[in-house]
Design a protein around this motif. Structure first.
Motif, PDB file in Angstrom:
ATOM      1  N   GLN A  82      45.499  45.597  27.335  1.00 29.71           N
ATOM      2  CA  GLN A  82      44.110  46.455  27.632  1.00 29.71           C
ATOM      3  C   GLN A  82      44.637  47.729  28.213  1.00 29.71           C
ATOM      4  N   THR A  96      39.452  43.309  33.380  1.00 33.82           N
ATOM      5  CA  THR A  96      38.608  44.244  33.769  1.00 33.82           C
ATOM      6  C   THR A  96      38.587  44.592  35.401  1.00 33.82           C
ATOM      7  N   ARG A 132      41.375  46.959  36.190  1.00 34.96           N
ATOM      8  CA  ARG A 132      41.112  48.341  35.961  1.00 34.96           C
ATOM      9  C   ARG A 132      40.207  48.859  36.618  1.00 34.96           C
ATOM     10  N   ARG A 133      39.111  48.160  36.981  1.00 38.27           N
ATOM     11  CA  ARG A 133      38.012  48.702  37.762  1.00 38.27           C
ATOM     12  C   ARG A 133      38.887  48.827  39.375  1.00 38.27           C
TER      13      ARG A 133
END
Ligand SMILES: Cc1cc2nc3c(=O)[nH]c(=O)nc-3n(C[C@H](O)[C@H](O)[C@H](O)COP(=O)(O)OP(=O)(O)OC[C@H]3O[C@@H](n4cnc5c(N)ncnc54)[C@H](O)[C@@H]3O)c2cc1C
Lengths: 368, 481
Positions: free
Chosen positions: A175, A224, A227-228
């Motif tokens: 991703q 997620t 990355r956050r």
């Protein structure tokens, strides 16, 4: 129509025979893609585009062996189909695997993934007198004999004719996402300096200046939450917002000069601490050369400067303490054979004399 | 034969009497390194204190036409620091200066005599470390690491020594000094650093090193995966790599070694397990959970008996101590052992390990395995009794057959211990004579008379067969580390 000044062997046997005959006659030649043209106008051009096969690809073992004539982009595509990649993505679309290795290209992943030398595990090359040399191997760890495969990285067609290269690979980032620095334009050097200090595990980072616009971008990847968390770290570290580019979020910065022609350029390498000085000089020159396209890979302080008109390059005095190498310059460019004063010049010259005693191949760095 | 008197006087004038030794005890102590198979007395041992003294010593030896070799801590396992008869050893332990850490460039400048682990100790306060971590890191020198291009458990993800060196100051056998590389990550021209790193003291003597440092990982998870079946452990290694996961370390220890570890350092490893894998994952806190879950899933699929996750730093340190002291622990099981070092493609691990153990059984010898599984870098430890000539002969045979197996699988002779004089007679199994001649030409550029560390790495002309038989005769003191 065949050009009598170009020799394009179909296989290793005919190449070796050609080299042997040429060596006996002290015939000058240069290797298209691996080096720059020979200064001797009578020199022949060696075209290795027939050596473009994938020799082996074992995704389970994360290794590939490939002929030097294969286009780098084609190789990446083949690897990506199995979720693998070679984490070196330089700026020139036409690069072959031979160019990548012989010219020691690097790209925005230099930050965390290193350079070409970190991925080469084996190689086949031909000496100028027509001997076939196979060094290294297919395994990822190997200290059997001198590491002549890695030694060849960056030789720019001065020493031998590279024929195939074995690489270890990495799984493609999961991703992947590009983020752009959204702080004030003039704040990017400070942001980069903060990033260097902060040890944030980015996938890539680069600054691009084109037509008066500065863009600092980084690559992150993972789930997620990961990355956050990285985005929060970036914002805390630089005191500014970061967000995805407007178009093609994961590719626009990662992949080369998508919106520009393939230009001539300089590639420089400097210590990271010289980065501040480099950044300033790049900014200043930006005022004078608005049509320049400049790129910095901030950590490692590698810099590429691309221009439409190579004569501009000679007008710009290269920075002290930075070793510059000229890229993609047309044969008639005045500074085509940019001398690089490397500290190990004496050793390079001795090796050049051993590998190429008759001077059949050009000598880009250390004089003929 | 000790040092020739005129040469001795010159060396003493340069270094002082304390640092020039050619007494029997010193010469005997320096007759071998970690490989005791090929002992040979040096003419003398000199201990220069800085770069200039190394240059001075080399110039004197060069002028006298004497052969010589550099030595670090003498932990090498391929005989690289064993003197050929009459050679002078240049011991570099006194070049042990550790420069300050440059936080921005992420570099540190060290002398070759600095002990590996001290580099990471110096860097730690800056949130950095030196990646190459051979299991011998509490003893081996950074100069030795550079010469052997050493690896270690944590080089799977971040690479071996060559990936972490930016510059070297070197002295060639004629006494000329050169700086190779620099503070930046690349310099124009062929990659001389890559050629010199791993050259086993046959091209130059390293007197100063700029190491590249790496940020310490924000979060680490260390797992001990316990298996009732060695094959399953091998499958797990292949499955993890196949899934595109590259752990920071992926090490395997078999039952024989587990028992030795428990007898000596009691790390709490299950002695009834057939094998354990040490799997270390590194990332930011928010990323490591996903990877840990993926590894757990794979381990479950291959039938792992038990998964232990180190709860805290102390538990992690216990696991790593066991791994790093495993070679030493083998002493509890066998009077002598021979450490082999071969590499195979990682996917071949399940079948190769079974065959390695079978080769041992064929010759009535036990083989213990503790190795860098993620890299396919095998370290079969062949247990034998040095006082039993039949076992010594069998040990040689087993070692040779294991290496042949590695080559047949598309692997190679050494992943990290080097060729030295242990394996130079086998080099023609890996490379054509054309390639070996070419390597000899490269050596001649630096070391034209082969006076620097003679008899190492490249096969001696016409000696391939001889070396093996001489080695068998000389194996008096056993092949221990
Ligand atoms: C218990 C044990 C565990 C080990 N584990 C590992 C491991 O996990 N990974 C690994 O890679 N290795 C391992 N080794 C092997 C060994 O420790 C390494 O090869 C190490 O790098 C050798 O360093 P040294 O200082 O002892 O070198 P030495 O043994 O003194 O010398 C080794 C070679 O380097 C040359 N040399 C030494 N210093 C210099 C210099 N300054 N300039 C030029 N040449 C020089 C010598 O001539 C010789 O050829 C292990 C050894 C032992 C005994």
């Amino acid at each position: 129509m065949s050009d009598a000044r170009v020799f394009a062997p179909a296989d290793t046997g005919s190449l070796l025979a050609w080299l042997r005959a040429g060596y006996a006659a002290k015939r000058p030649f240069w290797i298209a893609g691996q080096g720059d043209p020979h200064p001797d106008p009578a020199a022949l051009q060696l075209d290795l585009s027939a050596f473009n096969q994938t020799l082996f690809f074992d995704p389970d073992d994360m290794v590939v062996g490939v002929g030097v004539g294969k286009k780098h982009l084609a190789l990446q595509k083949e690897l990506a189909a199995e979720g693998m990649g070679l984490p070196v993505n330089p700026w020139f679309d036409d690069d072959t695997v031979g160019s990548l290795v012989a010219k020691n290209r690097f790209g925005p992943e230099r930050l965390y993934r290193g350079g070409v030398r970190d991925w080469v595990i084996g190689m086949t090359y031909a000496t100028v007198d027509g001997r076939l040399i196979e060094v290294g191997g297919r395994v990822v760890k190997n200290v059997t004999g001198y590491d002549l495969a890695r030694f060849m990285v960056g030789n720019r067609g001065e020493l031998a004719v590279l024929l195939s290269v074995n690489f270890k690979l990495m799984p493609l980032p999961h991703q992947p996402e590009a983020l752009l620095f959204r702080g004030p334009a003039e704040a990017w050097p400070r942001a980069v300096a903060a990033l260097i200090k902060a040890h944030i595990p980015l996938d890539w980072a680069q600054v691009r200046l084109a037509a008066g616009t500065v863009r600092l971008g980084v690559g992150i990847s993972g789930g997620t939450a990961r990355r956050r968390s990285l985005k929060v770290s970036l914002e805390e570290t630089t005191g500014a917002a970061w967000s995805a580019p407007e178009q093609s979020p994961d590719e626009s910065l990662f992949h080369r000069l998508a919106d520009g022609p393939a230009l001539a350029g300089l590639t420089g390498a400097a210590p990271v601490h010289a980065y501040g000085r480099l950044a300033t000089s790049v900014l200043l020159q930006q005022e004078n050369y608005r049509q320049d396209c400049q790129v910095i890979h901030p950590i490692g302080a590698d810099i590429h400067r691309f221009v439409a008109n190579p004569s501009v390059l000679s007008a710009n005095e290269p920075e002290a303490g930075v070793s510059w190498v000229l890229e993609q310059a047309p044969p008639d460019c005045a500074i085509r054979r940019l001398p690089a004063k490397t500290p190990e010049a004496v050793l390079h010259q001795k090796l050049k004399a051993s590998f190429d005693p008759c001077g059949c191949l050009p000598s880009h760095f250390h004089g003929g | 034969m000790s040092l020739e008197p005129a040469l001795r006087r010159q060396l003493v004038a340069l270094l002082g009497a304390d640092w020039v030794r050619d007494d029997q005890v010193t010469r005997f102590s320096y007759r071998c390194d970690g490989l005791t198979l090929h002992p040979s007395l040096p003419a003398g041992v000199v201990f220069p204190g800085d770069h200039d003294q190394v240059v001075g010593v080399v110039k004197l030896l060069h002028a006298a036409g004497v052969s010589f070799l550099p030595r670090g801590a003498g932990t090498g396992l391929s005989g690289g620091a064993v003197p050929t008869t009459g050679a002078v050893i240049i011991e570099l332990v006194r070049l042990n200066r550790i420069g300050p850490v440059n936080e921005i460039d992420r570099t540190i400048e060290v002398g070759p005599g600095v002990v590996n682990i001290q580099v990471s100790h110096a860097a730690r306060a800056h949130g950095l470390y030196f990646v190459p971590d051979p299991s011998s890191q509490k003893a081996c020198s950074v100069g030795g690491n550079v010469a052997e291009n050493s690896g270690g458990p944590h080089t799977l993800k971040y690479g071996v020594t060559v990936n972490h060196i930016l510059a070297l100051d070197v002295v060639l056998p004629d006494g000329s000094a050169h700086r190779v590389g620099g503070e930046s990550w690349a310099s124009p021209g062929a990659d001389l650093l890559a050629l010199l790193i791993g050259s086993e003291g046959t091209l130059c003597i390293v007197t100063n090193i700029i190491c590249r440092l790496t940020p310490l990982p924000p979060a680490v998870q260390t797992l001990l995966a316990v298996f009732n079946d060695v094959q399953q452990a091998c499958e797990a290694v292949s499955a993890i790599i196949r899934a595109g996961i590259v752990p920071a370390a992926l090490e395997m220890i078999d039952n024989t070694v587990i028992r030795a570890i428990e007898q000596t350092i009691s790390a709490g490893f299950p002695t009834d397990a057939e094998a354990v894998l040490i799997i270390e994952l590194e990332d930011i806190e928010a990323g490591i959970t996903d990877e840990l879950a993926a590894v757990r899933r794979i381990l479950g699929q291959v039938g792992t008996h038990e998964i232990r996750v180190a709860e805290d730093e102390a538990a992690r340190a216990r696991i790593w101590r066991a791994r790093k002291e495993a070679f030493g622990a083998i002493g509890a099981l066998s009077p002598s052992f021979y450490t082999q070092d071969g590499v195979i493609p990682r996917g071949a691990l399940p079948r190769v390990l079974a065959r390695v153990n079978q080769i041992g059984r064929d010759h009535g010898l036990t083989i213990a395995n503790v190795f860098h599984a993620g890299d396919g870098n095998l370290h079969p430890l062949i247990l034998y009794d040095a006082h039993d000539p039949d076992q010594v002969a069998a040990t040689h045979e087993v070692g040779r057959r294991i290496l042949e197996l590695c080559l047949a699988e598309g692997g190679t002779l050494s992943g990290e211990h080097g060729i030295g004089l242990e394996k130079n007679s086998l080099m023609d199994r890996v490379y054509s004579s054309t390639t070996l001649d070419h390597m000899a030409e490269v050596r001649a550029v630096f070391n034209p008379n082969a006076r620097l560390n003679p008899g190492k790495m490249l096969p001696e002309p016409g000696k391939c067969g001889d070396i093996k038989s001489v080695a068998a005769l000389r194996a008096k003191s056993g092949i221990q580390v």
